[in-house]
Design a protein around this motif. Sequence first.
Motif, PDB file in Angstrom:
ATOM      1  N   ALA A  98      48.716  43.368  77.608  1.00 31.57           N
ATOM      2  CA  ALA A  98      49.592  42.710  76.641  1.00 31.57           C
ATOM      3  C   ALA A  98      48.805  42.287  75.404  1.00 31.57           C
ATOM      4  CB  ALA A  98      50.254  41.499  77.282  1.00 31.57           C
ATOM      5  N   LYS A  99      49.522  41.818  74.405  1.00 33.53           N
ATOM      6  CA  LYS A  99      48.911  41.280  73.197  1.00 33.53           C
ATOM      7  C   LYS A  99      47.901  40.201  73.582  1.00 33.53           C
ATOM      8  CE  LYS A  99      50.821  40.117  68.743  1.00 33.53           C
ATOM      9  NZ  LYS A  99      49.942  41.050  68.044  1.00 33.53           N
ATOM     10  N   GLU A 100      46.723  40.245  72.961  1.00 32.42           N
ATOM     11  CA  GLU A 100      45.687  39.237  73.199  1.00 32.42           C
ATOM     12  C   GLU A 100      45.107  39.218  74.609  1.00 32.42           C
ATOM     13  OE1 GLU A 100      45.460  35.363  71.152  1.00 32.42           O
ATOM     14  OE2 GLU A 100      47.589  35.709  70.793  1.00 32.42           O
ATOM     15  N   ALA A 101      45.316  40.295  75.354  1.00 34.33           N
ATOM     16  CA  ALA A 101      44.758  40.342  76.714  1.00 34.33           C
ATOM     17  C   ALA A 101      43.238  40.474  76.685  1.00 34.33           C
ATOM     18  CB  ALA A 101      45.372  41.502  77.493  1.00 34.33           C
ATOM     19  N   GLY A 102      42.700  40.931  75.554  1.00 37.49           N
ATOM     20  CA  GLY A 102      41.237  41.061  75.445  1.00 37.49           C
ATOM     21  C   GLY A 102      40.772  42.506  75.392  1.00 37.49           C
ATOM     22  N   LYS A 103      41.679  43.437  75.071  1.00 41.84           N
ATOM     23  CA  LYS A 103      41.355  44.868  75.093  1.00 41.84           C
ATOM     24  C   LYS A 103      40.247  45.251  74.101  1.00 41.84           C
ATOM     25  CE  LYS A 103      45.672  45.841  74.127  1.00 41.84           C
ATOM     26  NZ  LYS A 103      46.255  44.481  74.221  1.00 41.84           N
ATOM     27  N   SER A 104      40.393  44.823  72.863  1.00 43.59           N
ATOM     28  CA  SER A 104      39.435  45.247  71.840  1.00 43.59           C
ATOM     29  C   SER A 104      38.031  44.697  72.127  1.00 43.59           C
ATOM     30  CB  SER A 104      39.900  44.801  70.454  1.00 43.59           C
ATOM     31  OG  SER A 104      41.133  45.417  70.160  1.00 43.59           O
ATOM     32  N   HIS A 105      37.945  43.437  72.534  1.00 47.36           N
ATOM     33  CA  HIS A 105      36.641  42.866  72.862  1.00 47.36           C
ATOM     34  C   HIS A 105      36.038  43.568  74.071  1.00 47.36           C
ATOM     35  CE1 HIS A 105      38.237  39.747  70.220  1.00 47.36           C
ATOM     36  NE2 HIS A 105      36.974  39.417  69.998  1.00 47.36           N
ATOM     37  N   TYR A 106      36.885  43.920  75.000  1.00 46.79           N
ATOM     38  CA  TYR A 106      36.418  44.612  76.196  1.00 46.79           C
ATOM     39  C   TYR A 106      35.797  45.967  75.832  1.00 46.79           C
ATOM     40  CZ  TYR A 106      36.465  47.249  80.494  1.00 46.79           C
ATOM     41  OH  TYR A 106      36.093  48.039  81.534  1.00 46.79           O
ATOM     42  N   ILE A 107      36.501  46.743  75.028  1.00 47.14           N
ATOM     43  CA  ILE A 107      35.991  48.063  74.628  1.00 47.14           C
ATOM     44  C   ILE A 107      34.681  47.929  73.860  1.00 47.14           C
ATOM     45  CG2 ILE A 107      36.466  50.019  73.083  1.00 47.14           C
ATOM     46  CD1 ILE A 107      39.315  49.985  74.059  1.00 47.14           C
ATOM     47  N   ALA A 108      34.638  46.940  72.976  1.00 43.20           N
ATOM     48  CA  ALA A 108      33.417  46.731  72.183  1.00 43.20           C
ATOM     49  C   ALA A 108      32.218  46.497  73.086  1.00 43.20           C
ATOM     50  CB  ALA A 108      33.607  45.535  71.249  1.00 43.20           C
ATOM     51  N   ILE A 111      31.360  49.671  75.705  1.00 40.08           N
ATOM     52  CA  ILE A 111      30.644  50.820  75.141  1.00 40.08           C
ATOM     53  C   ILE A 111      29.174  50.477  74.904  1.00 40.08           C
ATOM     54  CG2 ILE A 111      30.476  52.297  73.076  1.00 40.08           C
ATOM     55  CD1 ILE A 111      33.548  52.511  73.239  1.00 40.08           C
ATOM     56  N   GLN A 112      28.923  49.273  74.417  1.00 39.31           N
ATOM     57  CA  GLN A 112      27.548  48.833  74.217  1.00 39.31           C
ATOM     58  C   GLN A 112      26.778  48.841  75.550  1.00 39.31           C
ATOM     59  OE1 GLN A 112      25.527  48.107  71.931  1.00 39.31           O
ATOM     60  NE2 GLN A 112      24.035  46.723  72.864  1.00 39.31           N
ATOM     61  N   LYS A 113      27.422  48.340  76.609  1.00 38.38           N
ATOM     62  CA  LYS A 113      26.796  48.299  77.943  1.00 38.38           C
ATOM     63  C   LYS A 113      26.517  49.693  78.479  1.00 38.38           C
ATOM     64  CE  LYS A 113      26.743  44.243  80.225  1.00 38.38           C
ATOM     65  NZ  LYS A 113      25.596  43.733  80.827  1.00 38.38           N
ATOM     66  N   ILE A 114      27.534  50.555  78.430  1.00 44.51           N
ATOM     67  CA  ILE A 114      27.326  51.858  79.070  1.00 44.51           C
ATOM     68  C   ILE A 114      26.410  52.748  78.240  1.00 44.51           C
ATOM     69  CG2 ILE A 114      29.410  51.834  80.485  1.00 44.51           C
ATOM     70  CD1 ILE A 114      30.859  53.471  78.574  1.00 44.51           C
ATOM     71  N   MET A 115      26.268  52.436  76.975  1.00 48.29           N
ATOM     72  CA  MET A 115      25.366  53.232  76.155  1.00 48.29           C
ATOM     73  C   MET A 115      23.924  52.800  76.371  1.00 48.29           C
ATOM     74  SD  MET A 115      25.689  53.943  72.132  1.00 48.29           S
ATOM     75  CE  MET A 115      27.121  54.920  72.062  1.00 48.29           C
ATOM     76  N   ASN A 116      23.727  51.526  76.652  1.00 49.37           N
ATOM     77  CA  ASN A 116      22.361  51.033  76.757  1.00 49.37           C
ATOM     78  C   ASN A 116      21.960  50.634  78.171  1.00 49.37           C
ATOM     79  OD1 ASN A 116      21.654  51.176  73.885  1.00 49.37           O
ATOM     80  ND2 ASN A 116      23.428  49.870  73.725  1.00 49.37           N
ATOM     81  N   GLU A 117      22.355  49.451  78.579  1.00 50.32           N
ATOM     82  CA  GLU A 117      21.835  48.884  79.823  1.00 50.32           C
ATOM     83  C   GLU A 117      21.975  49.739  81.067  1.00 50.32           C
ATOM     84  OE1 GLU A 117      23.110  44.755  80.367  1.00 50.32           O
ATOM     85  OE2 GLU A 117      23.152  44.735  78.180  1.00 50.32           O
ATOM     86  N   VAL A 307      24.458  48.590  89.212  1.00 53.26           N
ATOM     87  CA  VAL A 307      23.399  48.983  88.292  1.00 53.26           C
ATOM     88  C   VAL A 307      22.023  48.843  88.945  1.00 53.26           C
ATOM     89  CG1 VAL A 307      22.293  48.450  86.089  1.00 53.26           C
ATOM     90  CG2 VAL A 307      24.782  48.512  86.256  1.00 53.26           C
ATOM     91  N   SER A 308      21.800  47.711  89.651  1.00 52.94           N
ATOM     92  CA  SER A 308      20.477  47.536  90.265  1.00 52.94           C
ATOM     93  C   SER A 308      20.259  48.550  91.380  1.00 52.94           C
ATOM     94  CB  SER A 308      20.323  46.105  90.779  1.00 52.94           C
ATOM     95  OG  SER A 308      21.318  45.826  91.736  1.00 52.94           O
ATOM     96  N   ARG A 371      30.238  41.672  84.549  1.00 48.89           N
ATOM     97  CA  ARG A 371      30.963  42.680  85.323  1.00 48.89           C
ATOM     98  C   ARG A 371      31.870  43.606  84.488  1.00 48.89           C
ATOM     99  NH1 ARG A 371      31.138  42.819  90.886  1.00 48.89           N
ATOM    100  NH2 ARG A 371      30.059  41.158  92.001  1.00 48.89           N
ATOM    101  N   VAL A 372      31.582  43.764  83.201  1.00 47.62           N
ATOM    102  CA  VAL A 372      32.451  44.617  82.365  1.00 47.62           C
ATOM    103  C   VAL A 372      32.398  46.099  82.771  1.00 47.62           C
ATOM    104  CG1 VAL A 372      32.540  43.242  80.247  1.00 47.62           C
ATOM    105  CG2 VAL A 372      30.698  44.837  80.572  1.00 47.62           C
ATOM    106  N   GLU A 373      31.272  46.522  83.374  1.00 47.99           N
ATOM    107  CA  GLU A 373      31.126  47.944  83.682  1.00 47.99           C
ATOM    108  C   GLU A 373      31.844  48.355  84.974  1.00 47.99           C
ATOM    109  OE1 GLU A 373      28.868  45.643  83.642  1.00 47.99           O
ATOM    110  OE2 GLU A 373      27.309  45.870  85.164  1.00 47.99           O
ATOM    111  N   ASP A 374      32.214  47.383  85.811  1.00 47.54           N
ATOM    112  CA  ASP A 374      32.752  47.730  87.142  1.00 47.54           C
ATOM    113  C   ASP A 374      33.938  48.712  87.131  1.00 47.54           C
ATOM    114  OD1 ASP A 374      30.820  45.887  87.763  1.00 47.54           O
ATOM    115  OD2 ASP A 374      32.076  44.629  89.030  1.00 47.54           O
TER     116      ASP A 374
END
Length: 392
Positions: A98-108, A111-117, A307-308, A371-374
């Motif tokens: 839904a609106k303001e569920a946090g989608k855009s922040h989640y994607i941001a 992608i940073q996590k899966i590209m790096n860490e 990850v570990s 836990r964003v990558e789960d």
Amino acid sequence: MKLNFRKKDDYICPYCFSKHALNEVNFICRNDPDLCENARNLTPIKPKNVEDKNEMPDYVFCNECGQKTNIKVCPTCNQELPYSIGEYDNLIFAVIGAKEAGKSHYIAVLIQKIMNEIASAFNYSLSAVDDATMNRYRNDFYNPIFKRNEIIGVTHSAKTDASVKQPLIYNLVFKDNGIFGSFLKSKKISNAVTIAFFDTAGEDLDSENTMKTVNKYIYNSSGIIFLLDPLQLEEVRRKLPKNIKLPQQNTEIEDLLSRTANLIRKANDIGMDKLIDIPVAVAFSKIDAVESLIDPSSCINYPSSHVSKGYFDLADFEDVNGTMESLVRNWGGENFANQLSSNFKEYAYFGLTALGCNPESNRIAKLRPHRVEDPFLWLLYKYKFIKGEKRK
Ligand SMILES: Nc1nc2c(ncn2[C@@H]2O[C@H](COP(=O)(O)OP(=O)(O)OP(=O)(O)O)[C@@H](O)[C@H]2O)c(=O)[nH]1
Ligand SMILES: [Mg+2]
Ligand SMILES: [Zn+2]
Ligand SMILES: [Zn+2]
């Protein structure tokens, strides 16, 4: 050495989702527009003598100016295709909520996590397929959060902002160490996949009609990450201390879920007696905001171990899945949980926070993703790109 690299015989355009044989591809000329009419008008150039359906031409010579071009475009929608189109499988991941569920922040943050860490733990690399993806990710997602510590604004309706319809497209390339990998460091490609992420404007999910026209990727998707804002649940709102500022209540989450299921059923002609086979990861976003309502010893409070360990840890996954499903049911989401199980064959529950804190006056005080990558790793596991194990 086992090489399970799959040779493709068709491709799906990540913009219009039409399916084409490998030889069905057009090119556009990139010469100076003053020098070539094809370049000026972006006229699609059809390659000649390409009878083999399983062979994609790499380049053509422009029939106006003679210049060689390798810029491929979709024969259906004329959009420029990723350079690696046809080489790899493609997966389309839709992030909805839904609106303001946090989608855009989640994607941001994802992608940073899966590209790096987490790339080295699973021995892959992730790279943007084109400048459009790179620039859009940097300007609309990365810079606000990671450079300016500011929140990302509301995502505009795809009806008014065409960029919202464009996916972020990445190539995920798994490297094979072989049996002697650790000695020889032979980094052969063992598998690769093109992943398109779609961010959606919450307001475009308010009606099935809008979804049908601007959110076509939903019914063409290979996986859905459904974000649930716990602060929208009745029970949570009642239980939280009164000094906590709650967001405005919006769309009922079960309405959004049933609209999504209806849309997929209609578009793909799936009868009510059958379950939809697109895996759905239901994830509580903003789990930091409800910390006080969760048992401190709960598995959700610990970092995930995928990850570990370097594999998808099924023990951790099952723990979280069970815990989160019962939280959803206890917090007034019983109906949501029942609808999920009666529409989808494969689903699982997750809990995460992209920011790890509640932003105040548009500033992110301390970024602490958890836990964003789960859900993403679960989808990769479902598609057999990473292995899952259950060990003590
Ligand atoms: N506490 C907390 N708040 C968050 C988190 N992520 C997002 N928020 C808050 O939720 C608001 C909405 O987040 P967005 O990511 O913009 O939501 P969205 O789903 O993209 O919303 P639309 O674009 O309108 O569909 C943000 O402005 C933040 O205030 C988080 O991890 N924790
Ligand atoms: Mg948004
Ligand atoms: Zn297309
Ligand atoms: Zn030309």
